[in-house]
Design a protein around this motif. Structure first.
Motif, PDB file in Angstrom:
ATOM      1  N   ALA A  83       0.836  -1.207   0.000  1.00  0.00           N
ATOM      2  CA  ALA A  83       0.000   0.000   0.000  1.00  0.00           C
ATOM      3  C   ALA A  83       0.865   1.250   0.000  1.00  0.00           C
ATOM      4  O   ALA A  83       0.570   2.221  -0.716  1.00  0.00           O
ATOM      5  CB  ALA A  83      -0.939  -0.007   1.206  1.00  0.00           C
ATOM      6  N   HIS A  86       2.181   1.845  -3.467  1.00  0.00           N
ATOM      7  CA  HIS A  86       1.137   2.378  -4.333  1.00  0.00           C
ATOM      8  C   HIS A  86       0.903   3.862  -4.065  1.00  0.00           C
ATOM      9  O   HIS A  86       0.797   4.656  -5.003  1.00  0.00           O
ATOM     10  CB  HIS A  86      -0.173   1.598  -4.149  1.00  0.00           C
ATOM     11  CG  HIS A  86      -0.206   0.318  -4.905  1.00  0.00           C
ATOM     12  ND1 HIS A  86      -0.693   0.219  -6.178  1.00  0.00           N
ATOM     13  CD2 HIS A  86       0.190  -0.932  -4.559  1.00  0.00           C
ATOM     14  CE1 HIS A  86      -0.601  -1.036  -6.598  1.00  0.00           C
ATOM     15  NE2 HIS A  86      -0.066  -1.751  -5.620  1.00  0.00           N
ATOM     16  N   TYR A  92      -3.645   5.371  -6.884  1.00  0.00           N
ATOM     17  CA  TYR A  92      -4.699   5.261  -5.882  1.00  0.00           C
ATOM     18  C   TYR A  92      -5.680   4.133  -6.153  1.00  0.00           C
ATOM     19  O   TYR A  92      -6.674   3.994  -5.456  1.00  0.00           O
ATOM     20  CB  TYR A  92      -5.419   6.604  -5.749  1.00  0.00           C
ATOM     21  CG  TYR A  92      -4.457   7.698  -5.347  1.00  0.00           C
ATOM     22  CD1 TYR A  92      -3.818   7.666  -4.110  1.00  0.00           C
ATOM     23  CD2 TYR A  92      -4.146   8.732  -6.220  1.00  0.00           C
ATOM     24  CE1 TYR A  92      -2.907   8.644  -3.752  1.00  0.00           C
ATOM     25  CE2 TYR A  92      -3.242   9.719  -5.863  1.00  0.00           C
ATOM     26  CZ  TYR A  92      -2.630   9.667  -4.627  1.00  0.00           C
ATOM     27  OH  TYR A  92      -1.726  10.624  -4.267  1.00  0.00           O
ATOM     28  N   ILE A  94      -5.763   1.132  -5.253  1.00  0.00           N
ATOM     29  CA  ILE A  94      -5.161   0.132  -4.354  1.00  0.00           C
ATOM     30  C   ILE A  94      -6.210  -0.740  -3.682  1.00  0.00           C
ATOM     31  O   ILE A  94      -5.908  -1.402  -2.682  1.00  0.00           O
ATOM     32  CB  ILE A  94      -4.245   0.796  -3.304  1.00  0.00           C
ATOM     33  CG1 ILE A  94      -5.036   1.728  -2.388  1.00  0.00           C
ATOM     34  CG2 ILE A  94      -3.099   1.515  -3.952  1.00  0.00           C
ATOM     35  CD1 ILE A  94      -4.238   2.216  -1.203  1.00  0.00           C
ATOM     36  N   VAL A  97      -5.127  -4.331  -2.955  1.00  0.00           N
ATOM     37  CA  VAL A  97      -4.146  -4.394  -1.867  1.00  0.00           C
ATOM     38  C   VAL A  97      -4.854  -4.251  -0.521  1.00  0.00           C
ATOM     39  O   VAL A  97      -4.588  -5.011   0.419  1.00  0.00           O
ATOM     40  CB  VAL A  97      -3.067  -3.298  -2.047  1.00  0.00           C
ATOM     41  CG1 VAL A  97      -2.175  -3.209  -0.824  1.00  0.00           C
ATOM     42  CG2 VAL A  97      -2.257  -3.561  -3.295  1.00  0.00           C
TER      43      VAL A  97
END
Length: 115
Positions: A83, A86, A92, A94, A97
């Protein structure tokens, strides 16, 4: 609670296994995603190994509680790192994740509750 951990742990282990295989074999989709967030190619074998070990630990945790707890913590830390990468890359998107991170937290909580 143990059955819930078993289901969550096995599903998470399967996901990590497929991801590790994809990373080891350098499947284009996985490698491209990691390049997009500026993960060096030299890290790929180590990251794949961490995912594979996380999967094995979650499965071993079905029988040996401390291993399951340690594996869940390791997977949580791995995906916190993902994260961060990212976010640093201003990617963004994510959600995958974060979802895997939350599943790993659920695995930890369920394993601790069923101990």
């Amino acid at each position: 609670m143990f059955i819930a951990y078993a289901v969550v742990g096995i599903l998470l282990a399967a996901l990590l296994t497929f991801s590790a295989i994809g990373t080891f074999t350098r499947q284009e989709k996985i490698v491209a995603s990691m390049r997009d967030v500026r993960v060096p190619d030299s890290w790929l074998p180590r990251l794949a190994t961490l995912k594979a070990l996380g999967a094995l630990g979650l499965l071993a945790g079905l029988w040996i509680t401390p291993i399951g707890v340690a594996a869940a913590i390791g997977v949580i830390l791995y995906f916190i790192g993902a994260a961060i990468f990212h976010l640093r890359a201003k990617d963004y998107a994510i959600a995958p994740v974060v979802i895997i991170l939350l599943v790993a937290v659920a695995a930890l909580v369920l394993r601790l509750a069923s101990a």
